[in-house]
Design a protein around this motif. Sequence first.
Motif, short mmCIF file in Angstrom:
data_model
loop_
_atom_site.label_atom_id
_atom_site.label_comp_id
_atom_site.label_asym_id
_atom_site.label_seq_id
_atom_site.Cartn_x
_atom_site.Cartn_y
_atom_site.Cartn_z
N ASN B 187 43.93 54.09 -8.48
CA ASN B 187 42.65 54.16 -7.77
C ASN B 187 42.62 53.01 -6.77
O ASN B 187 43.47 52.11 -6.82
CB ASN B 187 41.46 54.11 -8.73
CG ASN B 187 41.63 53.03 -9.78
OD1 ASN B 187 42.42 52.11 -9.60
ND2 ASN B 187 40.90 53.13 -10.85
N ILE B 188 41.65 53.05 -5.89
CA ILE B 188 41.60 52.03 -4.84
C ILE B 188 40.75 50.87 -5.30
O ILE B 188 41.06 49.72 -5.08
CB ILE B 188 41.09 52.65 -3.53
CG1 ILE B 188 42.17 53.63 -3.03
CG2 ILE B 188 40.83 51.58 -2.50
CD1 ILE B 188 41.81 54.36 -1.79
N ASP B 192 37.50 52.19 -10.87
CA ASP B 192 37.05 53.50 -10.46
C ASP B 192 37.68 54.61 -11.30
O ASP B 192 38.64 54.39 -12.03
CB ASP B 192 37.46 53.70 -8.99
CG ASP B 192 36.48 54.57 -8.25
OD1 ASP B 192 35.61 55.15 -8.91
OD2 ASP B 192 36.60 54.66 -7.03
N MET B 261 37.66 63.50 -0.80
CA MET B 261 37.49 62.25 -0.04
C MET B 261 38.46 61.17 -0.48
O MET B 261 38.86 60.34 0.31
CB MET B 261 36.09 61.70 -0.28
CG MET B 261 35.01 62.43 0.39
SD MET B 261 33.47 61.64 -0.06
CE MET B 261 33.37 61.93 -1.81
N GLN B 262 38.79 61.15 -1.77
CA GLN B 262 39.63 60.06 -2.27
C GLN B 262 41.07 60.21 -1.81
O GLN B 262 41.75 59.22 -1.57
CB GLN B 262 39.64 60.00 -3.81
CG GLN B 262 38.31 60.06 -4.52
CD GLN B 262 37.23 59.20 -3.90
OE1 GLN B 262 37.49 58.25 -3.18
NE2 GLN B 262 36.00 59.56 -4.15
N ALA B 263 41.54 61.44 -1.76
CA ALA B 263 42.95 61.63 -1.46
C ALA B 263 43.20 63.09 -1.09
O ALA B 263 42.51 63.98 -1.57
CB ALA B 263 43.79 61.27 -2.68
N SER B 264 44.22 63.28 -0.27
CA SER B 264 44.62 64.64 0.05
C SER B 264 45.46 65.18 -1.09
O SER B 264 45.94 64.43 -1.94
CB SER B 264 45.44 64.66 1.33
OG SER B 264 46.69 64.02 1.08
N TYR B 267 48.92 63.68 -1.02
CA TYR B 267 48.99 62.30 -1.51
C TYR B 267 48.93 62.28 -3.02
O TYR B 267 49.65 61.52 -3.68
CB TYR B 267 47.85 61.47 -0.89
CG TYR B 267 47.95 59.99 -1.19
CD1 TYR B 267 49.12 59.28 -0.93
CD2 TYR B 267 46.87 59.30 -1.72
CE1 TYR B 267 49.20 57.92 -1.20
CE2 TYR B 267 46.94 57.94 -1.99
CZ TYR B 267 48.11 57.25 -1.73
OH TYR B 267 48.20 55.91 -1.99
#
Lengths: 159, 290, 757
Positions: B187-188, B192, B261-264, B267
Amino acid sequence: MKKELKLKVNGQPYDIFVKPKTLLVEALRDHLALTGTKRGCNSSSCGACTIMLNGMAVKSCSILALQANGAEIVTIEGLAKGTELSPLQKAFLDHGSYQCGFCTAGMLMATTALLTENPKPTKQEIKEGIDGNICRCTGYNSIIRAVTAVVKGEYKEAK
Amino acid sequence: MIKDFEHFAPKTLKEALTLLDKYQDEAKIICGGQSLLILMRQGLVAPEYLIDIKGISELSYIKSDGKGGLKIGALTTHRTIEKSSQMRDGFAVLAEMETRLASIQTRNWGTIGGNLCHGDPAGDPAPVLIALNATLKMASLKGERSLPVEDFTLDYFETALKTGELLTEITVPAPPAHTGTAYTKFNIIESDLATVGVAASITLGAGDSCQDIRIALGAAAATPMRAKKAEAVLKGKKISDALLAQAGETASTEADPISDMQASEEYRRELVKVLVPRISKEAMARAKKA
Amino acid sequence: MSEYSVIGKRVHRVDGPEKVTGSAKYTFDLVLPGMLYGKVLRSPHPHAKILKIDTRKAKRLVGVKAVVTGKDTLGHKQGIWRRFPELCDEEILCREKVRYIGDPVAAVAAIDEDTAEEALDLIDVEYEPLPAVFDPLEAIKEDAPQVHDGIELNININRHIEWGDVDEAFKKCDHIREDQFKCSSQAHVCMETHDAVVSYDYGGKMTVWTSTQSSYYIQRLMADMTGLREGDIRVIKPPTGGGFGSKFELDSAQFCAAILSMKLCKPVKIVLSREEEFTATKRRTPMYYFLKLGAKKDGTLLAKEARVITEGGAYTAMGATALYLTGFFSSFPYKYPNYRYDGYRVYTNTAVTSAMRGFGAPQSTFVGESQLDMMAEDLGIDPIEIRRKNGMTPNYEVPGQAFIQSCGLHQCLDKIEEHVKERGKLPPNHGIGVSAYGFMSGGIFNWFDTPYAFSAAVVRINIDGKVDLFTGACDIGQGSDTTLSMICAEELGVKLEDIRIHAADTGICPPDLGAWGSRETLMNGNAVKRAAAECKRQLLEFAAAKMAPNIAYDFDIKDRWVHLVDRPERGVSYFDIVKEAIRGKDGNAIMGRGHYTPHRKGMISPAYSFGVQAAEVAVDTETGRYKLVNVTTAHESGTVINPVGIEGQLEGAIMMAGGYGFCEDQPMDEGKILNPSIADYKLIRSLDMPETDILEIDTYEPEGPFGAKEAGEGLTNPTAGAIGNAVYKAVGVRINDLPITPEKVLKALKEKEKKKK
Ligand code: FES
Ligand code: FES
């Protein structure tokens, strides 16, 4: 429709009636007028509503008031003993650990709970202890410094 | 705005099941409520009756299953698990997972059962429990049944719980000898939800070959899932970097993630590809020490 | 310069005890007898005509006291640029058309929040959806939908800045770079959402309690919109839970509460939900940036050209200033002999973009500092060296724009260079990126064109020696109440605890434009200092008469001791002098007034502060994830008045500006913001926060009180650029669009790999 709710908040017993959907933060702020506890998101993400319930930190926006029936609660209003501030409160003053102050109640309750559970946390543990709390003003580091100072015994507990 | 409801606070499992049986689909269960209250506030869930099981103390426990495994009551809080002295050796991974689950406040109030019943594919406990080969016990007035954790979530926020049923217990069997389990999430923001989570459990056989392996992915499909094809790549073989890379590759193709939104999607696949070998290596290292 | 007794000392904030005990009462906490609760109905469409609003059902709901729509307003449009009616374009309660998802169309007052919310569901609005446009590059096309009628190509405003001969200069350059960048949006995320309690009484007077950065602006804008006289509106700012640029325009909470209260003659409270805060308040301006930079082989920068297209959103707001400032600060902090900027702010059907901490400069600093590193690499020059070669110096004139007196940029560069050297050889995939910046100390723009002073203060000394300080300055958390009290105490020669500050209440305080553009310390500080000096002058008159020394000695006060400057042991107590002076004035308190309005200080600001920041990152090359390891900042802000305050500003800025570089963003789909919650809008938390170090540089700003200048907003400028440069240093990929997410980094790493093969 309303239900009875018995709480002990900051040592004071209360007996009130609330709608079942009432959140604990609403019971505290709106019914008991303890407005020191804030609300920043109402969705368990910002920590501004943190209080201590039976000794542990919880987010009062994500608990039904009725779920706290019979519980012992401490809010920011209950930290000082009389007019003497708690060690963490004093340390927050000295280290400038707040600016707008809107997250401060949550921060103080989270860190008070942390030190209750673990009086000698490491820096990493302090960071974990406030990770559920957003502060948009201070960048956290001054809060970590204040807690560290208390951990080092630089502040005496009020009698 | 939360719509008002009638609130019940049963003190025993029996009472709760009776209420559930009575109100059927019109009732919702609340426990820690860390996810449910958000849905209710958004108006996505608006039950007539709310059965609040947080106070059923008989469902909050961690005990031995008598065979080296653990039985965890569904109402055990995350924090209790995290701090429990029973989370050692093969179960240490559970505590590690809990430490990274949301915030302390949420872990103090939220329960492991509640987390599983929410059915969020990004939840942390499910992949770990799947890797540990755990099963769930569900009860209704009609009786009890069990299900492996990997079969529990059916779709986004949908579980195998039937009307009138309550999740009561999680059984984590004793890991076989020479088994190591590890979990990581990407997670970024540190605390999260997982963008992708990966758990792996490896049992080493003679000559450090991979006797058994379970790989579980979080946030990589509509449900927490086992990466069985990736497991097959490693099972029975002597694990090498090349094989691990191949397992990562395989897992990333059998995953079925979404773009958000978090990642494609790409990805997320990429993350699965990288994290499966990484965490398998860690599991292997632990297996060697176990 | 003599030792200061108050300023520069580590003191408790004056609002500290209230804030650490939970007893500070924010607008959010206020409850008045008979108070009603309001809610706002907002448009679900990005662009639509309002055909009909039927409020009958809502009005019939038990507990509902009033429902208002645009028809209940005067139909005025608010805007801070009152001299330019075309830029006053926001009705707040829309009458005919909605222009973004979240545009208010109606408001309800009821006995409680739940009833008000229920009533919103009962309001029937008939819309005719119109074609909408979201991206400014689309909106400037010939056939794009028109956000506001009659505005050509949806261009809300353009700005041009130029000096030197840019085209000629480019011809002389040895190397020219042209690069494109995209700067994302950012939400302010004040912990206290926008809120207001408005009480309009039968006597026609209105009192507004609100979380604001400028009670002055709210008073005047409210007068514009309601038709009341300014003097009949009293705006009070209780403790405020953050601003960061989001709280100095009239907002829907304030205006709707006012309209409802005027209907009912009862107090009405409106608190925006967190979701409304994300979707229907202002935000940082997204920008497309096109940069051309030319240099000589030795690194001398000869010319720069910046072209910018910004996403304006539905209304002007403070966007015109952001557009100007980003252009001005694109030249910072370097001495470009030739510079040209053209900026266009374009209307779109998205949430309005406006002021946010840094006000256009974080964008220009990110793009400028990124490009400068690329230029340095092209030329084979060290990044710090190229900055040193071109950096601003004291007494530099930005041609035709600004005059810079104090400037410690070069000392900051030296310090950061040392820091980088000290770090020595870094572990693999670590990198340190450097970014330099400058910022203003208060804007020289009087948007309103009122005849009031920019800042004013009144100081009153009471018989017991206690000092009342009245100021319009707004403490929104940044600490101006403390800083100004310190300045007052220092100037008067008393202790901090002798001062009691009364701030941001238009009923009793002289005007101040408010907390924006980093103006409070310098502008209000000067006003306070002058007011205090006036009081001191009066006291010293009495002292001189009383002590009647036979030579004309100079008098001063320090630590409550009124004394002869040359013979400090000869003196009397401050308290005694105060008593006598007041008696001598027939019992009238000692009063002093002071004000500050910059004259002949250029077009932007009377002073500028500077700094250099170094960010260290550690990149995981397989996932693109990077950690912010350390951020070290060398900065100068003139004399430091309140050191604890500056530390807090700096660390807080890194949380916010680091977030801008690292994770904060507002993705949209057809004008709908997809992450309107703190769960989905990613903010740096304690575990993500890097170590922060501060290297203080001494400077003295002649224009500032005791030599002080800004230390709040400028610090948000460098971080995104430093992060971008650090990622490049670490793994050799350059990300030109914010935020620099792991996914973008990984993608760039893969492309780089591919190219190698
Ligand atoms: S208000 Fe409870 S976590 Fe934000
Ligand atoms: S002090 Fe403002 S949010 Fe923490």
